[in-house]
Scaffold this motif. Structure first.
Motif, PDB file in Angstrom:
ATOM      1  N   ARG A 408       0.733  -1.322  -0.046  1.00  0.00           N
ATOM      2  CA  ARG A 408       0.043  -0.110  -0.027  1.00  0.00           C
ATOM      3  C   ARG A 408       0.875   1.325   0.039  1.00  0.00           C
ATOM      4  O   ARG A 408       0.467   2.265  -0.521  1.00  0.00           O
ATOM      5  CB  ARG A 408      -0.939  -0.075   1.174  1.00  0.00           C
ATOM      6  CG  ARG A 408      -2.016  -1.114   1.144  1.00  0.00           C
ATOM      7  CD  ARG A 408      -3.272  -0.856   2.132  1.00  0.00           C
ATOM      8  NE  ARG A 408      -4.238  -1.687   2.163  1.00  0.00           N
ATOM      9  CZ  ARG A 408      -5.241  -1.807   1.121  1.00  0.00           C
ATOM     10  NH1 ARG A 408      -5.246  -0.685   0.397  1.00  0.00           N
ATOM     11  NH2 ARG A 408      -6.119  -2.750   0.979  1.00  0.00           N
ATOM     12  N   ARG A 409       1.941   1.443   0.761  1.00  0.00           N
ATOM     13  CA  ARG A 409       2.832   2.395   0.790  1.00  0.00           C
ATOM     14  C   ARG A 409       3.500   2.586  -0.540  1.00  0.00           C
ATOM     15  O   ARG A 409       3.677   3.785  -0.960  1.00  0.00           O
ATOM     16  CB  ARG A 409       3.812   2.177   1.868  1.00  0.00           C
ATOM     17  CG  ARG A 409       3.361   2.377   3.387  1.00  0.00           C
ATOM     18  CD  ARG A 409       4.430   2.639   4.313  1.00  0.00           C
ATOM     19  NE  ARG A 409       3.917   2.705   5.613  1.00  0.00           N
ATOM     20  CZ  ARG A 409       4.710   2.961   6.746  1.00  0.00           C
ATOM     21  NH1 ARG A 409       6.064   3.258   6.637  1.00  0.00           N
ATOM     22  NH2 ARG A 409       4.025   3.049   7.956  1.00  0.00           N
ATOM     23  N   ASP A 412       0.833   3.792  -2.791  1.00  0.00           N
ATOM     24  CA  ASP A 412       0.359   5.235  -2.655  1.00  0.00           C
ATOM     25  C   ASP A 412       1.286   6.123  -3.148  1.00  0.00           C
ATOM     26  O   ASP A 412       1.068   7.146  -3.651  1.00  0.00           O
ATOM     27  CB  ASP A 412       0.047   5.396  -1.173  1.00  0.00           C
ATOM     28  CG  ASP A 412      -1.080   4.862  -0.764  1.00  0.00           C
ATOM     29  OD1 ASP A 412      -2.130   4.324  -1.716  1.00  0.00           O
ATOM     30  OD2 ASP A 412      -1.554   4.752   0.472  1.00  0.00           O
ATOM     31  N   ILE A 415       1.170   6.253  -6.758  1.00  0.00           N
ATOM     32  CA  ILE A 415       0.220   7.245  -7.327  1.00  0.00           C
ATOM     33  C   ILE A 415       0.256   8.781  -7.149  1.00  0.00           C
ATOM     34  O   ILE A 415      -0.273   9.555  -8.130  1.00  0.00           O
ATOM     35  CB  ILE A 415      -1.204   6.578  -6.724  1.00  0.00           C
ATOM     36  CG1 ILE A 415      -1.445   5.147  -7.252  1.00  0.00           C
ATOM     37  CG2 ILE A 415      -2.295   7.285  -6.993  1.00  0.00           C
ATOM     38  CD1 ILE A 415      -2.673   4.266  -6.778  1.00  0.00           C
ATOM     39  N   SER A 416       0.690   9.201  -6.122  1.00  0.00           N
ATOM     40  CA  SER A 416       1.116  10.490  -5.976  1.00  0.00           C
ATOM     41  C   SER A 416       1.694  11.133  -7.018  1.00  0.00           C
ATOM     42  O   SER A 416       1.603  12.536  -7.339  1.00  0.00           O
ATOM     43  CB  SER A 416       1.841  10.771  -4.523  1.00  0.00           C
ATOM     44  OG  SER A 416       3.055  10.100  -4.647  1.00  0.00           O
ATOM     45  N   ASP A 481      -6.524  10.901  -6.271  1.00  0.00           N
ATOM     46  CA  ASP A 481      -7.046  10.358  -4.667  1.00  0.00           C
ATOM     47  C   ASP A 481      -7.693   8.911  -5.082  1.00  0.00           C
ATOM     48  O   ASP A 481      -7.651   8.207  -4.041  1.00  0.00           O
ATOM     49  CB  ASP A 481      -7.493  11.524  -4.050  1.00  0.00           C
ATOM     50  CG  ASP A 481      -6.499  12.516  -3.812  1.00  0.00           C
ATOM     51  OD1 ASP A 481      -5.125  12.189  -4.029  1.00  0.00           O
ATOM     52  OD2 ASP A 481      -6.764  13.727  -3.524  1.00  0.00           O
ATOM     53  N   GLU A 483      -7.662   6.746  -6.883  1.00  0.00           N
ATOM     54  CA  GLU A 483      -7.160   5.539  -7.281  1.00  0.00           C
ATOM     55  C   GLU A 483      -6.177   4.925  -5.908  1.00  0.00           C
ATOM     56  O   GLU A 483      -5.952   3.740  -5.964  1.00  0.00           O
ATOM     57  CB  GLU A 483      -6.042   5.711  -8.491  1.00  0.00           C
ATOM     58  CG  GLU A 483      -6.522   6.118  -9.417  1.00  0.00           C
ATOM     59  CD  GLU A 483      -7.373   4.760 -10.207  1.00  0.00           C
ATOM     60  OE1 GLU A 483      -7.058   3.778  -9.673  1.00  0.00           O
ATOM     61  OE2 GLU A 483      -8.236   4.982 -11.240  1.00  0.00           O
ATOM     62  N   SER A 484      -5.935   6.028  -4.921  1.00  0.00           N
ATOM     63  CA  SER A 484      -5.264   5.564  -3.682  1.00  0.00           C
ATOM     64  C   SER A 484      -6.096   5.142  -2.817  1.00  0.00           C
ATOM     65  O   SER A 484      -5.929   4.212  -1.939  1.00  0.00           O
ATOM     66  CB  SER A 484      -4.437   6.758  -3.208  1.00  0.00           C
ATOM     67  OG  SER A 484      -3.401   6.788  -3.999  1.00  0.00           O
ATOM     68  N   SER A 485      -7.366   5.670  -2.605  1.00  0.00           N
ATOM     69  CA  SER A 485      -8.359   5.397  -1.533  1.00  0.00           C
ATOM     70  C   SER A 485      -8.963   4.045  -1.832  1.00  0.00           C
ATOM     71  O   SER A 485      -9.383   3.302  -0.732  1.00  0.00           O
ATOM     72  CB  SER A 485      -9.641   6.174  -1.611  1.00  0.00           C
ATOM     73  OG  SER A 485     -10.224   6.243  -3.161  1.00  0.00           O
ATOM     74  N   LEU A 487      -8.036   0.353  -3.843  1.00  0.00           N
ATOM     75  CA  LEU A 487      -7.131  -0.528  -4.956  1.00  0.00           C
ATOM     76  C   LEU A 487      -8.074  -1.597  -5.535  1.00  0.00           C
ATOM     77  O   LEU A 487      -9.175  -2.063  -5.010  1.00  0.00           O
ATOM     78  CB  LEU A 487      -6.065  -1.228  -4.027  1.00  0.00           C
ATOM     79  CG  LEU A 487      -5.121  -0.128  -3.440  1.00  0.00           C
ATOM     80  CD1 LEU A 487      -3.895  -0.922  -2.615  1.00  0.00           C
ATOM     81  CD2 LEU A 487      -4.623   0.906  -4.307  1.00  0.00           C
TER      82      LEU A 487
END
Length: 610
Positions: A408-409, A412, A415-416, A481, A483-485, A487
């Protein structure tokens, strides 16, 4: 049929109006030039000025040796039904001069104003009108006398300069040439006849005038010239006897001089038989009658020129815009019409009718993909960084099956990076839209006359585009955001993820718990997921940008402006329609010329065919 006086008088009035409006010369043929006039041509000291004064019946021209006439004098004679004689200059239109000595001084002063007190010449004409019951309606142009050599104080080119100036008048097909030659010189050497022969070889526009008959050598006469044997013209020669220097010194008036001239011809043994066709009075009537004939012949072509010019002036007015009504309703309507015209041009740019809209597609097809390719995923998903991120996410307890927090890290963080290209796409489209607004304003013909309204529309459009950009930026950042919130779980379920079994039991710090192959596998999986997200954003970012910016620009670019304008007072609306002063002057000048030409057409129609 119209009387000769009414027709020629009408032409005089039209020429006068043309002169006031500056419709004199220039490119093409002006109305002034289309109307016939008489140009006085002769060598220096040939008696030009004396002939002109005899025709007018007044002593009003400067005298002296050398070049006295240094600027063309456009003299318009207006026959009145009585009253006091007076003169009026175009450069001083409200000043009526009844003292003709003052007229002479004003001609001298106005000449010096342009040429200085030198012997220079200028082609800028002086315009003088004389109103008198003792003249015939006539327009006469007194030109500098032709010369053969330059004297001290004159430029070497003076001979050529004077001839070119005289030619510029007498070459015109509607110019009647009054060629002045002194009788006490050989007609074969006459400068006036030589020039007239060159520009009017058929002689149909040339009238020959023989001056100084009384100064010929005793026992000689000018019958061969006057009777057309020495040099034949289509029109008869006219002999003139000017005032002598003694008469000028005694201030003998022109009326007495005319009487003396008549007596000379009536009592002359050589010229008595043609006395009725000699003298300045006969010359004035002859010219006036011929001028009336020429005017009648030229009426169809004059009317054709007037109609052509009216069409051109109307087209010019349509191009720069007609005058705006002063009431607030009409002003508001005009402003809204201008805005709609701009909006049409702007939409044509976006929809492909005009160039520019394709640049927005270029942002999505080239700039966005190129920016996405440059994102530093190789560095972020390197084995070393993956190991670092996963180990930090595990903390003191290593993951059991798959390092979910590490995944996840890593996702994230990857994606940022999409936020940069997303915002750059928004800004790039915003720049294109602003540029299209600028181009559309410049290309909207109706707006060109209103610089203030152009600025107001540009400001309102820019304000709207800024608002659309802010909304578009928020939207594309939300997409990233999103896409990060949450998966896509199915993607990872398809992956057979099994932890690497170390060949040797782990020892040392937590970061050495797994082999490099394990971390490379994690990096590869995350990279595959990010590629899927990248493909998704590559499609969704353009949709969001078009929806928030392009679509809104087409739908509501000036909506706030419309609401704001509707609440404005008349004075504010008038300020928005403030025009370029040069354009306003141009429109006023065109409107006056249009009025002149329409009036001239109506008057010529009404007078010529009575």
């Amino acid at each position: 049929m119209a009387t000769m006086e009414s027709l020629i008088g009408l032409v005089n009035r039209i020429q006068r109006a043309c002169t006031v409006l500056g419709d004199y010369g220039g490119e093409g043929m002006s109305l002034w030039e289309a109307l016939p006039s008489v140009a006085v041509v002769g060598g220096q000291s040939s008696g030009k000025s004396s002939v002109l004064e005899s025709v007018v019946g007044r002593d009003f021209l400067p005298r002296g040796s050398g070049i006295v006439t240094r600027r063309p004098l456009v003299l318009q004679l207006h026959k009145t039904e009585g009253g006091q004689e007076y003169a009026e200059f175009l450069h001083a239109p409200k000043r009526k001069l009844t003292d003709f000595a003052a007229v002479r001084k004003e001609i001298q002063d106005e000449t010096d104003r342009i040429t200085g007190r030198s012997k220079q010449i200028s082609n800028i004409p002086i315009h003088l009108s004389i109103y008198s019951p003792n003249v015939v309606n006539l327009t006469v142009i007194d030109l500098p006398g032709l010369t053969k050599v330059a004297v001290e104080g004159q430029p070497e080119t003076i001979v050529e300069d004077i001839e070119n100036m005289v030619r510029s008048y007498v070459e015109k097909p509607n110019c009647i040439i009054l060629a002045i030659s002194p009788a006490n010189q050989d007609i074969a050497t006459s400068d006036a006849i030589k020039l007239a022969r060159e520009v009017d070889p058929s002689g149909e526009r040339t009238f020959g005038v023989l001056t100084k008959l009384d100064l010929m050598d005793k026992g000689t006469n000018a019958l061969d010239v006057l009777e057309g044997r020495s040099y034949r013209l289509q029109h008869p020669w006219v002999g003139i006897v000017n005032r002598s220097q003694a008469d000028i010194n005694k201030n003998v008036d022109m009326i007495a001089a005319r009487r003396k001239e008549r007596e000379y011809f009536e009592t002359s043994p050589e010229y008595g038989h043609m006395a009725h066709k000699m003298g300045s009075e006969y010359l004035a009537k002859l010219l006036s009658k011929h001028l009336e004939t020429v005017i009648r012949q030229r009426i169809p072509s004059i009317i054709a020129l007037i109609n052509k010019t009216i069409d051109e002036l109307n087209a010019e007015l349509d191009r720069i815009g007609r005058p705006i009504a002063v009431d607030s309703g009409a002003q508001l309507y005009t402003i809204l019409e201008m805005c709609r015209a701009f909006d049409r041009v702007f939409k044509e740019h976006l929809d492909g009718g005009r160039p520019g809209g394709d640049r927005i597609y270029g942002v999505f097809d080239h700039q966005l993909p190129a920016a996405l390719k440059k994102l530093p995923f190789d560095r972020h998903l390197s084995t070393k960084n993956v190991q670092k991120v996963v180990s930090e996410a595990d903390g003191y307890q290593p993951h059991l099956i798959a390092p979910e927090q590490g995944y996840r890290r890593l996702i994230d963080g990857s994606i940022s990076y999409f936020k940069g290209p997303a915002e750059a796409s928004v800004d790039a489209v915003h720049f294109v839209l602003k540029e299209l607004v600028r181009k559309s304003i410049a290309e909207t013909e109706e707006l060109k006359r209103f610089p203030t309204l152009q600025s107001d529309i540009a400001a309102a459009a820019t304000e709207s585009l800024e608002r659309f950009r802010d909304e578009s930026r928020k939207t594309v950042l939300r997409l990233v955001d999103m896409e990060s919130s949450y998966l896509t779980v199915e993607f990872f379920r398809k992956l057979h993820l099994e932890p690497e079994k170390p060949s040797n039991p782990p020892s040392g710090p937590n970061t050495d718990r797994y082999s490099d192959n394990h971390f490379r596998k994690i990096g590869s999986n995350v990279n595959a997921y990010i590629n899927m997200v990248c493909d998704s954003l590559k499609n969704s970012i353009p949709k969001a940008v078009v929806y928030c910016q392009v679509r809104e620009a087409k739908r509501s670019l000036l909506n706030n402006f419309y609401a704001h304008v509707g609440r404005r007072e008349k004075k504010q609306l008038g300020a928005m329609l403030d025009e370029d002063p040069a354009l306003m002057e141009r429109r006023t000048a065109i409107a006056k010329r249009l009025e002149l030409y329409k009036s001239a057409r109506d008057e010529i129609d009404s007078v010529a065919w009575k």
